[in-house]
Enzyme design. Structure first.
Site, PDB file in Angstrom:
ATOM      1  CG  HIS A  34      -1.663   1.291   1.407  1.00  0.00           C
ATOM      2  ND1 HIS A  34      -2.543   1.855   0.497  1.00  0.00           N
ATOM      3  CD2 HIS A  34      -1.563   2.174   2.432  1.00  0.00           C
ATOM      4  CE1 HIS A  34      -2.957   3.015   0.972  1.00  0.00           C
ATOM      5  NE2 HIS A  34      -2.385   3.232   2.134  1.00  0.00           N
ATOM      6  CG  HIS A  60       0.745   7.187   3.945  1.00  0.00           C
ATOM      7  ND1 HIS A  60       1.192   6.319   2.971  1.00  0.00           N
ATOM      8  CD2 HIS A  60      -0.536   6.807   4.212  1.00  0.00           C
ATOM      9  CE1 HIS A  60       0.227   5.475   2.660  1.00  0.00           C
ATOM     10  NE2 HIS A  60      -0.822   5.734   3.408  1.00  0.00           N
ATOM     11  CG  ASP A  61      -1.007   4.180   6.473  1.00  0.00           C
ATOM     12  OD1 ASP A  61      -1.611   5.190   6.906  1.00  0.00           O
ATOM     13  OD2 ASP A  61      -1.452   3.467   5.556  1.00  0.00           O
ATOM     14  CD  GLU A  64      -3.858   6.500  10.550  1.00  0.00           C
ATOM     15  OE1 GLU A  64      -4.864   5.865  10.193  1.00  0.00           O
ATOM     16  OE2 GLU A  64      -3.504   7.574  10.020  1.00  0.00           O
ATOM     17  CG  ASP A  65      -2.084   1.988  10.369  1.00  0.00           C
ATOM     18  OD1 ASP A  65      -2.932   2.330  11.210  1.00  0.00           O
ATOM     19  OD2 ASP A  65      -2.262   2.084   9.142  1.00  0.00           O
ATOM     20  CG  ASP A 121      -3.944   6.950   1.956  1.00  0.00           C
ATOM     21  OD1 ASP A 121      -3.701   5.745   1.754  1.00  0.00           O
ATOM     22  OD2 ASP A 121      -4.457   7.362   3.013  1.00  0.00           O
TER      23      ASP A 121
END
Length: 199
Positions: A34, A60-61, A64-65, A121
Site C-alpha cells: 500500500h 504515511h502510515d 498511525e499503524d 492514498d
C-alpha cells in the site's frame, strides 16, 4: 539524484520493517504494497518528483499503524518529512467516527504536500476497494466509504490535477448516478455507522 534515490530506498526499507507483520484487509496482501503504491501514484499519476513528498508517501502510515513515533521519523528522515507524515496521521486515541469526521474537517488546512499524499492514498484505497472489497463489507458500506472519501477529497481541490482527475473517475464508478442530496445521505449514514465500529 543518487542521494534522493538512497533516501527513498531507506524509507522503503524502514516502512517494510515497520509494516512487516501487517496485511491488507481486502486481499490479505503484505501491507507494504500500500505505501509503495501510494508513492508510485504520487510520482506517476501526480507527476511529483519532490523526494520529501515521495518519502512521506512511503512512510504515511508508519506512525498511525505501527509503533513508530514522529520523533523517530524526524530523526531518520528530517523535520520536513515528519511534518507531512504528521499531517496525514489520524489520532488512534480518537474513536473511528471522530477520525473519519476529523479528516473531512481538517483536510483543507493541511499543506499542499500532505494533500498530495492524501489524494494518492485515497486513490489507492478506492481502487483497492473496487478490486477486492474487505470480507464482510456490504455494498452499502462501500458506497458510504466512497461518499466519505469524496467529502474529504473535496477539501483538497486545486492541488494536483492528475491525482484529482483519477480520483474523480474512480469515485464516479460508484457515485456517478447519485445526486448531491443522495451522496449527502450516504455520507451521513456512513458516519453514523462508524459510531458502532471498533478498529
Amino acid at each position: 539524484m543518487e542521494e534522493d534515490a538512497g533516501k527513498l530506498l531507506k524509507a522503503v526499507h524502514f516502512a517494510a520493517e515497520k509494516h512487516r507483520d501487517q496485511r491488507r484487509k481486502g486481499d490479505d496482501s503484505p501491507y507494504i504494497n500500500h505505501p509503495i503504491g501510494v508513492a508510485e501514484y504520487v510520482r506517476t499519476v501526480g507527476g511529483v518528483s519532490d523526494v520529501n513528498v515521495l518519502v512521506a508517501a512511503v512512510l504515511h502510515d508508519t506512525v498511525e499503524d505501527t509503533d513508530t513515533t514522529l520523533e523517530e521519523v524526524a530523526e531518520r528522515f528530517g523535520d520536513a518529512i515528519a511534518k507531512i507524515v504528521q499531517e496525514v496521521t489520524d489520532d488512534k486515541n480518537l474513536s473511528k467516527y471522530e477520525r473519519k469526521q476529523g479528516q473531512i474537517d481538517h483536510a483543507g488546512s493541511i499543506s499542499k504536500e500532505a494533500k498530495t499524499v492524501k489524494l494518492a492514498d485515497k486513490l489507492y484505497n478506492l481502487t483497492d476497494l473496487l478490486r477486492v472489497p474487505p470480507k464482510g463489507w456490504s455494498e452499502e458500506r462501500i458506497l458510504g466509504y466512497f461518499a466519505w472519501a469524496s467529502a474529504v477529497i473535496d477539501q483538497m481541490r486545486q492541488v494536483n490535477p492528475g491525482l484529482e482527475s483519477e480520483v474523480d473517475k474512480t469515485l464516479a464508478t460508484k457515485l456517478g448516478t447519485y445526486s448531491d442530496q443522495e451522496k449527502a445521505k450516504l455520507l451521513e449514514d456512513y458516519l453514523q455507522s462508524m459510531r458502532k465500529v471498533d478498529d
